[in-house]
Design an enzyme around this catalytic site. Structure first.
Site: not given
Ligand code: 13P
Length: 239
Positions: A8-10, A91, A93, A161, A167, A199, A220-221
């Site tokens: 997930n590149w957000k 998600h 977010e 999640e 993150g 993470s 993610g990251g």
């Protein structure tokens, strides 16, 4: 079940960063026992498909309606036409920043599945909810409210999640994950893949993938570069 490793590149990435997909696509091909996907921002879906035709490319959100007066939104048929094979909905977010509620997440998931998209529905508790011992109840309530009642032709996938692990570099312990994934399995039954997210990195992936009822990861990251994402794909292949 085959493991699914989805990135997930957000709100990250640009045309230049699509160069990372070359090595990610090569790793996906080399590790054919694992399903690999990348969900970049909407604007990069078509160029990502062109750059990596063999890789599953997806979106990070979708509207519940097929078309209409919904300024700024993108529908499931539009995603299909752009070549997306999957979509993430609910998600944390979006639940926080766009105030999305379970009912809206359910409507989005229903539309995505009806369009034949693989649909990753996200759930997860806050740190305060976990500290209060409410994590299982919170996630069960989210599943009850967010999961579609009609399955369509797409594949339903769940991503657990925990918000406090996203993150932050904090990962849920294997015991936390085992407990929650068992509760989710109880709710959704066999045959639905349950991903862990929060993470996930090269150095904790193998342990997470070896945990019962962990059928992959939502990353993610560490999905933004091949250097970090490829070892996670390889860890999934090694279990
Ligand atoms: P991080 O891997 O950066 O913690 O993000 C997890 C996530 O939210 C994936 O959807």
């Amino acid at each position: 079940m085959r493991k699914l490793v989805a990135g997930n590149w957000k709100m990250n990435g640009n045309l230049a960063q699509l160069a990372e997909l070359d090595a990610i696509a090569a790793a996906a091909e080399a590790n054919s026992g694992v399903d690999v996907a990348v969900c970049p921002p909407f604007t990069l879906i078509v160029p990502a498909r062109e750059r990596a035709p063999g890789l599953a490319i997806g979106a990070q959100d979708v509207h519940a309606k097929d078309c209409g007066a919904h300024t700024g939104c993108i529908s499931a048929p539009m995603l299909k036409e752009a070549g997306a094979r999957l979509v993430i909905v609910g998600h944390s977010e979006r639940r926080a920043d766009q105030y999305e509620k379970d009912e809206e997440v359910r409507a989005k998931a229903t539309a995505a599945l009806a369009a034949g998209l693989q649909t990753i529905v996200c759930v997860g508790e806050s740190e305060a909810q976990r500290e209060a011992g409410e994590h299982i109840a919170v996630v069960t309530r989210q599943l009850q409210g967010s999961l579609p009642t009609e399955r369509g032709s797409g594949e339903l996938v769940i991503a657990y999640e925990p918000i406090w692990a996203i993150g932050t570099g904090k990962t849920a312990t294997p015991e936390d994950v085992r407990e929650m994934h068992a509760a989710i399995r109880n709710h959704v039954g066999k045959g639905v893949r349950i991903l862990y997210g929060g993470s996930v990195k090269a150095d904790n992936a193998a342990e997470l993938f070896a945990t019962p009822n962990v059928d992959g990861a939502l990353v993610g990251g560490a999905s933004l570069t091949a250097a970090q994402f490829v070892p996670i794909i390889e860890a999934a292949a090694g279990v």
